[in-house]
Structures are given as C-alpha cells and as structure tokens.
Design an enzyme around this catalytic site. Structure first.
Site, PDB file in Angstrom:
ATOM      1  N   HIS A 136      21.966   0.001 -14.779  1.00 24.78           N
ATOM      2  CA  HIS A 136      21.450  -1.367 -14.931  1.00 24.78           C
ATOM      3  C   HIS A 136      21.914  -2.304 -13.817  1.00 24.78           C
ATOM      4  O   HIS A 136      21.474  -3.452 -13.750  1.00 24.78           O
ATOM      5  CB  HIS A 136      21.882  -1.948 -16.285  1.00 24.78           C
ATOM      6  CG  HIS A 136      23.322  -2.352 -16.306  1.00 24.78           C
ATOM      7  ND1 HIS A 136      24.347  -1.431 -16.341  1.00 24.78           N
ATOM      8  CD2 HIS A 136      23.897  -3.571 -16.242  1.00 24.78           C
ATOM      9  CE1 HIS A 136      25.506  -2.069 -16.316  1.00 24.78           C
ATOM     10  NE2 HIS A 136      25.267  -3.377 -16.262  1.00 24.78           N
ATOM     11  N   HIS A 153      21.981  -7.173 -10.792  1.00 24.99           N
ATOM     12  CA  HIS A 153      22.162  -6.886 -12.211  1.00 24.99           C
ATOM     13  C   HIS A 153      20.791  -6.985 -12.882  1.00 24.99           C
ATOM     14  O   HIS A 153      20.249  -8.076 -13.026  1.00 24.99           O
ATOM     15  CB  HIS A 153      23.142  -7.879 -12.825  1.00 24.99           C
ATOM     16  CG  HIS A 153      23.611  -7.478 -14.183  1.00 24.99           C
ATOM     17  ND1 HIS A 153      22.844  -7.638 -15.316  1.00 24.99           N
ATOM     18  CD2 HIS A 153      24.769  -6.908 -14.574  1.00 24.99           C
ATOM     19  CE1 HIS A 153      23.521  -7.185 -16.354  1.00 24.99           C
ATOM     20  NE2 HIS A 153      24.687  -6.732 -15.938  1.00 24.99           N
TER      21      HIS A 153
END
Length: 162
Positions: A70, A85
């Site tokens: 992620h 992110h």
C-alpha cells in the site's frame, strides 16, 4: 571558486516531481487523516486517483515496498526521500487489491510502473483512495501545484530543492 569552496556535489539540487497517479491534486490539509493533514510525516501533496496505476514520481532508487504493497518509499538521485501512500487505512487490506512491480533497491525512472491498485477494492474496504505523496527528509524548498488534474508520469506536482 564555487566548486573549490563547496565541492560540485554541494550545490542545491532540484527534483521536478511528477504525479505518481492520475487524478485531482489537492493540498495535504485535505487528507482526512491527521498523520498526513498535519504533516507529521512530512510535507507534500495528495491526489484523489482516477485510475489504479502508480508510477515513479522521480528518477531514483526504491527504498521500500511495504509488505502490504500500500506504500512505496523512493529516494531521488538528488537525495530527497518520498513516500507514496496509496489510500487510507489500506494497510489492513494485507495486500488485497495491490500488485507490486518493483522491489527494494530497484532503480526506476520517472513514469516507471511501481504498483497497480484495484481502486474498487480500496473504495469498498478502506476509508479513502486519496494518495499522499510526502517528502520524508529535510529539504531547503518545496513548491506544490494543487487544484489541477494530473496525469501520472507527466504532470509536475512538486518542485523540491535539497
């Protein structure tokens, strides 16, 4: 004289940071998570993605691909460290909906694919798809370009001087 006093590598270096994802560029203050909106991890911008391709924002080296895929850390050739992110609360997906195309130590050029993300999975199972791009080390200057539609690998979203 300048080179003699400072050495040729001490001159300021600038990164033109391109959007890692296509979508609307917004200030970090609009990220619904205080870790990013209050700049606890660093300054930068965020993008509300319109598609799931995540590319390198600069030429550099991959510092880390999180095991859950992620997030990606990259260090530019000028020594600036960036964190991408993807979404919020996405660590809890344990990699579901994410496919990594790079690993730690890989050399990349701006625009090279890093991660493919299924935005439908993230939309359904995480709190947001918004994707912060944060500078995580000290820099001397940063200029951001928000309130624009960005194309991944093309649109400059930050100018950063080390």
């Amino acid at each position: 004289m300048f080179k003699k006093l400072f050495g040729k590598n001490d001159a300021p270096k600038e990164d033109k940071v391109v959007a890692p994802v296509s979508g609307k560029v917004v200030p970090l203050s609009e990220v619904p998570d205080p870790t990013f909106s209050e700049k606890m991890m660093g300054d930068g911008v965020a993008i509300i993605p319109s598609e799931g391709t995540v590319v390198a924002p600069v030429d550099g080296t991959i510092l880390q691909v999180f095991p859950t895929k992620h997030a990606v850390g990259i260090e530019s050739k000028s020594g600036v460290e960036y964190l991408i992110h993807i979404g919020l609360e996405t660590v809890s997906l344990n990699g579901e909906g994410f496919e990594a195309h790079v690993g730690q130590g890989d050399k990349v050029s701006a625009g090279d694919p890093l991660i493919t993300v299924d935005l439908n999975v993230v939309s359904e199972k995480a709190s947001s798809t918004i994707t912060p791009i944060v500078v995580t080390n000290d820099v001397s200057n940063m200029e951001s370009f928000v309130d624009q539609e960005a194309t991944h690998g093309e649109t400059v979203v930050l100018n950063v001087t080390k």
